[in-house]
Motif scaffolding. Sequence first.
Motif, PDB file in Angstrom:
ATOM      1  N   GLY A   1      -1.544 -10.093   5.584  1.00  0.00           N
ATOM      2  CA  GLY A   1      -2.098 -11.120   6.454  1.00  0.00           C
ATOM      3  C   GLY A   1      -1.227 -12.361   6.486  1.00  0.00           C
ATOM      4  N   LEU A   2      -1.856 -13.517   6.281  1.00  0.00           N
ATOM      5  CA  LEU A   2      -1.144 -14.795   6.362  1.00  0.00           C
ATOM      6  C   LEU A   2      -0.866 -15.398   4.993  1.00  0.00           C
ATOM      7  CD1 LEU A   2      -3.104 -16.348   9.387  1.00  0.00           C
ATOM      8  CD2 LEU A   2      -1.095 -14.849   9.412  1.00  0.00           C
ATOM      9  N   SER A   3      -1.173 -14.660   3.928  1.00  0.00           N
ATOM     10  CA  SER A   3      -0.869 -15.139   2.579  1.00  0.00           C
ATOM     11  C   SER A   3       0.599 -14.878   2.233  1.00  0.00           C
ATOM     12  CB  SER A   3      -1.801 -14.488   1.555  1.00  0.00           C
ATOM     13  OG  SER A   3      -3.104 -15.012   1.658  1.00  0.00           O
ATOM     14  N   GLN A   4       1.007 -15.407   1.092  1.00  0.00           N
ATOM     15  CA  GLN A   4       2.421 -15.350   0.698  1.00  0.00           C
ATOM     16  C   GLN A   4       2.912 -13.921   0.542  1.00  0.00           C
ATOM     17  OE1 GLN A   4       3.585 -18.210  -2.264  1.00  0.00           O
ATOM     18  NE2 GLN A   4       5.154 -16.872  -3.119  1.00  0.00           N
ATOM     19  N   LYS A   5       4.106 -13.656   1.049  1.00  0.00           N
ATOM     20  CA  LYS A   5       4.740 -12.341   0.958  1.00  0.00           C
ATOM     21  C   LYS A   5       5.768 -12.338  -0.172  1.00  0.00           C
ATOM     22  CE  LYS A   5       2.591 -11.251   4.837  1.00  0.00           C
ATOM     23  NZ  LYS A   5       2.172 -12.579   5.320  1.00  0.00           N
ATOM     24  N   PHE A   6       6.031 -11.148  -0.688  1.00  0.00           N
ATOM     25  CA  PHE A   6       6.977 -10.984  -1.787  1.00  0.00           C
ATOM     26  C   PHE A   6       8.212 -10.262  -1.265  1.00  0.00           C
ATOM     27  CE2 PHE A   6       3.327 -12.406  -3.852  1.00  0.00           C
ATOM     28  CZ  PHE A   6       3.620 -12.769  -5.157  1.00  0.00           C
ATOM     29  N   ASP A   7       8.839 -10.879  -0.274  1.00  0.00           N
ATOM     30  CA  ASP A   7       9.981 -10.270   0.405  1.00  0.00           C
ATOM     31  C   ASP A   7      11.075  -9.873  -0.582  1.00  0.00           C
ATOM     32  OD1 ASP A   7       8.929 -10.556   2.974  1.00  0.00           O
ATOM     33  OD2 ASP A   7       9.622 -12.626   3.114  1.00  0.00           O
ATOM     34  N   GLY A   8      11.574  -8.660  -0.405  1.00  0.00           N
ATOM     35  CA  GLY A   8      12.718  -8.204  -1.185  1.00  0.00           C
ATOM     36  C   GLY A   8      12.395  -7.727  -2.583  1.00  0.00           C
ATOM     37  N   VAL A   9      11.136  -7.802  -2.997  1.00  0.00           N
ATOM     38  CA  VAL A   9      10.754  -7.336  -4.340  1.00  0.00           C
ATOM     39  C   VAL A   9      10.471  -5.839  -4.259  1.00  0.00           C
ATOM     40  CG1 VAL A   9       9.140  -7.597  -6.247  1.00  0.00           C
ATOM     41  CG2 VAL A   9       9.778  -9.591  -4.876  1.00  0.00           C
ATOM     42  N   LYS A  10      11.241  -5.062  -4.976  1.00  0.00           N
ATOM     43  CA  LYS A  10      11.142  -3.598  -4.900  1.00  0.00           C
ATOM     44  C   LYS A  10       9.992  -3.074  -5.754  1.00  0.00           C
ATOM     45  CE  LYS A  10      14.957  -2.788  -2.454  1.00  0.00           C
ATOM     46  NZ  LYS A  10      14.956  -2.120  -1.147  1.00  0.00           N
ATOM     47  N   ALA A  11       9.309  -2.087  -5.204  1.00  0.00           N
ATOM     48  CA  ALA A  11       8.261  -1.391  -5.955  1.00  0.00           C
ATOM     49  C   ALA A  11       8.689   0.055  -6.158  1.00  0.00           C
ATOM     50  CB  ALA A  11       6.945  -1.437  -5.192  1.00  0.00           C
ATOM     51  N   PRO A  12       8.378   0.644  -7.309  1.00  0.00           N
ATOM     52  CA  PRO A  12       8.716   2.059  -7.508  1.00  0.00           C
ATOM     53  C   PRO A  12       7.980   2.938  -6.517  1.00  0.00           C
ATOM     54  CG  PRO A  12       7.377   1.217  -9.335  1.00  0.00           C
ATOM     55  CD  PRO A  12       7.689   0.062  -8.468  1.00  0.00           C
ATOM     56  N   GLY A  13       8.577   4.067  -6.142  1.00  0.00           N
ATOM     57  CA  GLY A  13       7.953   4.994  -5.212  1.00  0.00           C
ATOM     58  C   GLY A  13       6.763   5.694  -5.829  1.00  0.00           C
ATOM     59  N   LEU A  14       5.955   6.289  -4.956  1.00  0.00           N
ATOM     60  CA  LEU A  14       4.722   6.938  -5.410  1.00  0.00           C
ATOM     61  C   LEU A  14       5.011   8.077  -6.383  1.00  0.00           C
ATOM     62  CD1 LEU A  14       1.664   7.169  -5.233  1.00  0.00           C
ATOM     63  CD2 LEU A  14       1.938   8.593  -3.199  1.00  0.00           C
ATOM     64  N   LEU A  15       6.056   8.864  -6.125  1.00  0.00           N
ATOM     65  CA  LEU A  15       6.387   9.988  -7.007  1.00  0.00           C
ATOM     66  C   LEU A  15       6.729   9.488  -8.407  1.00  0.00           C
ATOM     67  CD1 LEU A  15       6.882  13.001  -7.427  1.00  0.00           C
ATOM     68  CD2 LEU A  15       9.229  12.664  -6.602  1.00  0.00           C
ATOM     69  N   LYS A  16       7.569   8.461  -8.491  1.00  0.00           N
ATOM     70  CA  LYS A  16       7.945   7.908  -9.792  1.00  0.00           C
ATOM     71  C   LYS A  16       6.731   7.332 -10.514  1.00  0.00           C
ATOM     72  CE  LYS A  16      11.104   4.630 -12.023  1.00  0.00           C
ATOM     73  NZ  LYS A  16      12.190   3.643 -11.800  1.00  0.00           N
ATOM     74  N   LEU A  17       5.892   6.610  -9.769  1.00  0.00           N
ATOM     75  CA  LEU A  17       4.686   6.040 -10.373  1.00  0.00           C
ATOM     76  C   LEU A  17       3.789   7.122 -10.952  1.00  0.00           C
ATOM     77  CD1 LEU A  17       3.770   3.428  -7.619  1.00  0.00           C
ATOM     78  CD2 LEU A  17       4.255   2.869 -10.006  1.00  0.00           C
ATOM     79  N   THR A  18       3.630   8.213 -10.192  1.00  0.00           N
ATOM     80  CA  THR A  18       2.756   9.308 -10.624  1.00  0.00           C
ATOM     81  C   THR A  18       3.303   9.993 -11.865  1.00  0.00           C
ATOM     82  OG1 THR A  18       2.076   9.643  -8.324  1.00  0.00           O
ATOM     83  CG2 THR A  18       1.613  11.422  -9.876  1.00  0.00           C
ATOM     84  N   ILE A  19       4.599  10.257 -11.869  1.00  0.00           N
ATOM     85  CA  ILE A  19       5.222  10.935 -13.013  1.00  0.00           C
ATOM     86  C   ILE A  19       5.115  10.075 -14.272  1.00  0.00           C
ATOM     87  CG2 ILE A  19       7.418  11.727 -13.968  1.00  0.00           C
ATOM     88  CD1 ILE A  19       8.158  12.622 -11.105  1.00  0.00           C
ATOM     89  N   LEU A  20       5.440   8.777 -14.135  1.00  0.00           N
ATOM     90  CA  LEU A  20       5.362   7.884 -15.296  1.00  0.00           C
ATOM     91  C   LEU A  20       3.934   7.803 -15.826  1.00  0.00           C
ATOM     92  CD1 LEU A  20       7.708   4.954 -14.178  1.00  0.00           C
ATOM     93  CD2 LEU A  20       8.117   6.565 -16.033  1.00  0.00           C
ATOM     94  N   GLY A  21       2.973   7.756 -14.898  1.00  0.00           N
ATOM     95  CA  GLY A  21       1.581   7.699 -15.313  1.00  0.00           C
ATOM     96  C   GLY A  21       1.163   8.933 -16.076  1.00  0.00           C
TER      97      GLY A  21
END
Length: 296
Positions: free
Chosen positions: A61-81
Amino acid sequence: MPEVTANGITIHYDDHGPKDAEPILLIMGFGAQMTLWPMELVEALTGHGFRVIRHDNRDVGLSQKFDGVKAPGLLKLTILGKLGFTPKVPYTLADMADDSAGVLDALGIGQAHVVGGSMGGMIAQHVAARHPDKTKTLTSIFSTTGNPKLPPAKKEAIQTLITRPKSLEEEVLVEHGIKLSRAIGSPGYPAEEERLRERVREGVRRSVYPEGPTRHLSAIVADGDRREMLKSITAPTLVLHGEDDPLVPVEGGRDTAAHIPGAKIKTIPGWGHDLPLELVEDLAAEIAAHAKAGTG
């Protein structure tokens, strides 16, 4: 545009009803703007005598964005979990809960009735656990506990949710939004086509930011199982859930109620993962009655 600095970031909000009335804080879900809380619901709640505050979560929406901050992909997140590791993510649901608590602080509100839907329900659970002094009551709507043994979302619902639109052209975004709404919506209360199209178009014109949901998803996956945390919640709690929710099956609501001491649950046949007009008055009445009972 009304904005506050909360938890060190800029949060957009709106505020309805008398300033001296009991406040209700509405927290929306994954990748969704605060305007997904329909004004009909807001007006119904103010009609019950409440002050109602909505806000855009960070990164949407109109709240602050975290431009350029990388998030791990879903596959990596699932495997680590599955391996028992907590993945490193840009921010957590606990951070987002602190944002919501910060909105209350910025508005000079000591306590509120905290209401969250979907991921917003998860955030609201964290608010109640982390900020019990700020949480007069909790209402968790079509949300869940993170229990890995619960039934999964229907394939079409989750695939549509995590698939990005093919382009950022307005008509493409509108059609994508309509498809998503139909995939997760209420089979017993299908949205009228023209109203749905108009609401989706309004959302597209208000804000489009495809990067935010990626980081929201990483926060959800990294949060894991909240059942132990839920046992610590002391606020009077109401769980509302649709019996035909294709995205967060009703078992998630039942599990939520089972792990929060004293929680009550109401399930509704035909209700999916949206807020249909036909249910607005009933939902507002449930939320209002719960809040008034918790105020005494």
